[in-house]
Write an enzyme that holds these catalytic residues in place. Structure first.
Site, PDB file in Angstrom:
ATOM      1  N   HIS A 163       1.940   4.986 135.211  1.00 42.74           N
ATOM      2  CA  HIS A 163       2.296   3.745 134.530  1.00 42.74           C
ATOM      3  C   HIS A 163       1.210   2.717 134.835  1.00 42.74           C
ATOM      4  O   HIS A 163       0.549   2.777 135.876  1.00 42.74           O
ATOM      5  CB  HIS A 163       3.653   3.273 135.066  1.00 42.74           C
ATOM      6  CG  HIS A 163       4.274   2.128 134.340  1.00 42.74           C
ATOM      7  ND1 HIS A 163       3.878   0.817 134.536  1.00 42.74           N
ATOM      8  CD2 HIS A 163       5.286   2.083 133.437  1.00 42.74           C
ATOM      9  CE1 HIS A 163       4.619   0.032 133.787  1.00 42.74           C
ATOM     10  NE2 HIS A 163       5.483   0.766 133.105  1.00 42.74           N
TER      11      HIS A 163
ATOM     12  N   CYS B 266       3.501   1.848 128.405  1.00 43.12           N
ATOM     13  CA  CYS B 266       2.675   1.363 129.528  1.00 43.12           C
ATOM     14  C   CYS B 266       1.961   2.516 130.212  1.00 43.12           C
ATOM     15  O   CYS B 266       1.866   2.557 131.458  1.00 43.12           O
ATOM     16  CB  CYS B 266       3.509   0.578 130.537  1.00 43.12           C
ATOM     17  SG  CYS B 266       4.176  -0.959 129.885  1.00 43.12           S
TER      18      CYS B 266
ATOM     19  N   GLN C 255      11.273   6.175 138.409  1.00 45.13           N
ATOM     20  CA  GLN C 255      11.997   7.120 137.569  1.00 45.13           C
ATOM     21  C   GLN C 255      12.621   8.263 138.358  1.00 45.13           C
ATOM     22  O   GLN C 255      13.137   9.209 137.761  1.00 45.13           O
ATOM     23  CB  GLN C 255      11.050   7.680 136.496  1.00 45.13           C
ATOM     24  CG  GLN C 255      10.426   6.657 135.588  1.00 45.13           C
ATOM     25  CD  GLN C 255      11.439   5.927 134.724  1.00 45.13           C
ATOM     26  OE1 GLN C 255      12.529   6.423 134.473  1.00 45.13           O
ATOM     27  NE2 GLN C 255      11.075   4.744 134.242  1.00 45.13           N
TER      28      GLN C 255
END
Length: 423
Positions: free
Chosen positions: A122, A382, A202
């Site tokens: 990210h 992103c 995540q």
């Protein structure tokens, strides 16, 4: 028993309609919905326990401080840190990653030193290191990806030099859903005497995390992605590193003694918590941890894995479908890449399915699905370097949470098929 219909009753927003259609919320990798007990805790504290924490002698301040520090202990237990001094409250994963990049680079990195990241990061785990590269002249080295969305571990081993100072890598890709073998990544780095920062945004919401068993040096995650409030996050760091790193910001709360000549800083973890913390949100995060812990992280993981696999299998029946990352047919050869901590997962992919259909633009697909009441994420997520690696500008991303159902997956698949026919 894992009763999804009963669970959904705890999330009022899931019963609303969008454009006259029942809401199908599949944007959980961006943010999750909040159960009643979390929202109720926020309201209750604002109405009944609202006072600034730490150093207050009056009753409300002491009560708010107790809730705040009890939340820290709850986080410690949730990720199995060894002590609360290693749990720092931040505004989220992004601030946690920036904190480490800034403070670690200030303490330990010089021009020509290197940080290893992966090709699926990210932007929050790329840009902070690039800022340090501009500031201090450090270099980023990138672990390449295979075509099936896995890290090339042999290439990773060859990236280390005597100038490598830290590895900063994502646990689960927010685009591919790939569950990286972080234990192996950490073991290899430690063989070179190099610490590892893990982006757990995540992973923390989806399966059990044990930072001591993982042996990571830093671990970051966000409250809003795990059914808690926005604007609150956590940085775990081993005490041996945090003690040696300078403060990230200056101000109240993080000081021991201030004179115009010099300042001494508070003990951990307060050294890294300048200013008034979001003490209401920390209590909300604690309630979110209570909620998912009661359901059982193993149960949540099993439910979401079943949804992920079912979604991929159904989507692949649509002509022109292109799913990015590990696929269901990859189960056998890829399972050995999983670590003991994630061996309960049926594949090295978790809770995220990114796809495109033929030459249909991802924004068109997402917009039309929205008109059917289906909330998905579109764009580069992103992760523009990963998009470049995959040769696309963006994808459609469906991401799952503990309250999603197979019926919602069926609605998504029918919606995608309907849009595909229109084009």
């Amino acid at each position: 028993m894992y009763d999804v219909s009963k669970i959904r009753e705890d999330f009022p927003i899931l019963s609303r309609e969008v454009y006259g259609k029942p809401l199908v919320y599949l944007d959980n990798a961006a943010t999750t919905q909040k159960p009643r007990m979390v929202v109720d805790a926020l309201v209750d504290e604002y109405y009944n326990v609202n006072a600034n924490v730490h150093r207050g002698v009056h009753y409300l301040s002491q009560q708010a401080t107790d809730l705040h520090e009890e939340a820290r202990e709850k986080v410690r237990c949730f990720i199995h840190a060894s002590k609360t001094e290693e749990v720092i409250f931040t505004r989220g994963t992004t601030e946690s990653l920036n904190l480490v990049a800034s403070s670690f680079a200030d303490a330990f990195m010089h021009e020509g030193d290197e940080v290893i990241v992966s090709g699926m990061e990210h932007h929050s785990n790329i840009v902070p290191w690039q800022l340090q590269a501009d500031k201090k002249g450090i270099r980023l080295k990138v672990i390449p990806l295979s075509d099936d969305g896995m890290l090339c571990m042999e290439d990773y081993k060859r990236l280390f030099t005597n100038r490598t100072k830290i590895v900063s890598v994502v646990h689960v890709s927010n685009v591919l859903g790939t569950v990286n073998p972080v234990e192996a990544i950490i073991r290899i780095a430690h063989e070179h005497g190099v610490p590892v920062l893990v982006d757990g945004a995540q992973s923390a919401p989806h399966f059990k995390v044990d930072v001591q068993a993982m042996d990571c040096d830093f671990y970051a995650f966000s409250g809003h992605k795990m059914y808690g409030p926005t604007g609150i996050g956590v940085l775990y760091g081993k005490e041996e590193w945090l003690d040696r790193m300078p403060p990230y910001q200056g101000g109240g709360e993080m000081i021991d003694r201030v004179t115009f000549e010099r300042t001494t800083f508070e003990r951990l973890p307060y050294k890294f918590e300048a200013g008034t913390p979001d003490f209401v949100a920390t209590n909300g995060l604690a309630k979110a941890i209570d909620y998912i812990t009661a359901l059982g992280m193993e149960n949540i993981a099993a439910h979401e894995q079943e949804l992920t696999r079912y979604c991929m299998e159904q989507l692949m029946t649509i002509d022109g479908m292109n799913i990015y990352g590990p696929l269901p047919s990859d189960r056998s050869p890829l399972t050995p890449h999983l670590s003991p901590l994630t061996s309960h997962l049926s594949s090295p992919k978790d809770a995220v399915v990114s796809f495109n259909v033929g030459d249909i633009h991802h924004l068109d697909m997402g917009t039309l699905l929205d008109r059917l009441g289906i909330a998905v994420r579109t764009g580069h997520h992103c992760a523009q370097p990963l998009m470049d690696r995959m040769g696309v500008q963006g994808t459609v991303r469906a991401s799952f949470a503990l309250y999603n159902t197979k019926e919602e997956v069926d609605t998504l698949v029918a919606g995608v098929a309907r849009v595909a026919k229109m084009f």
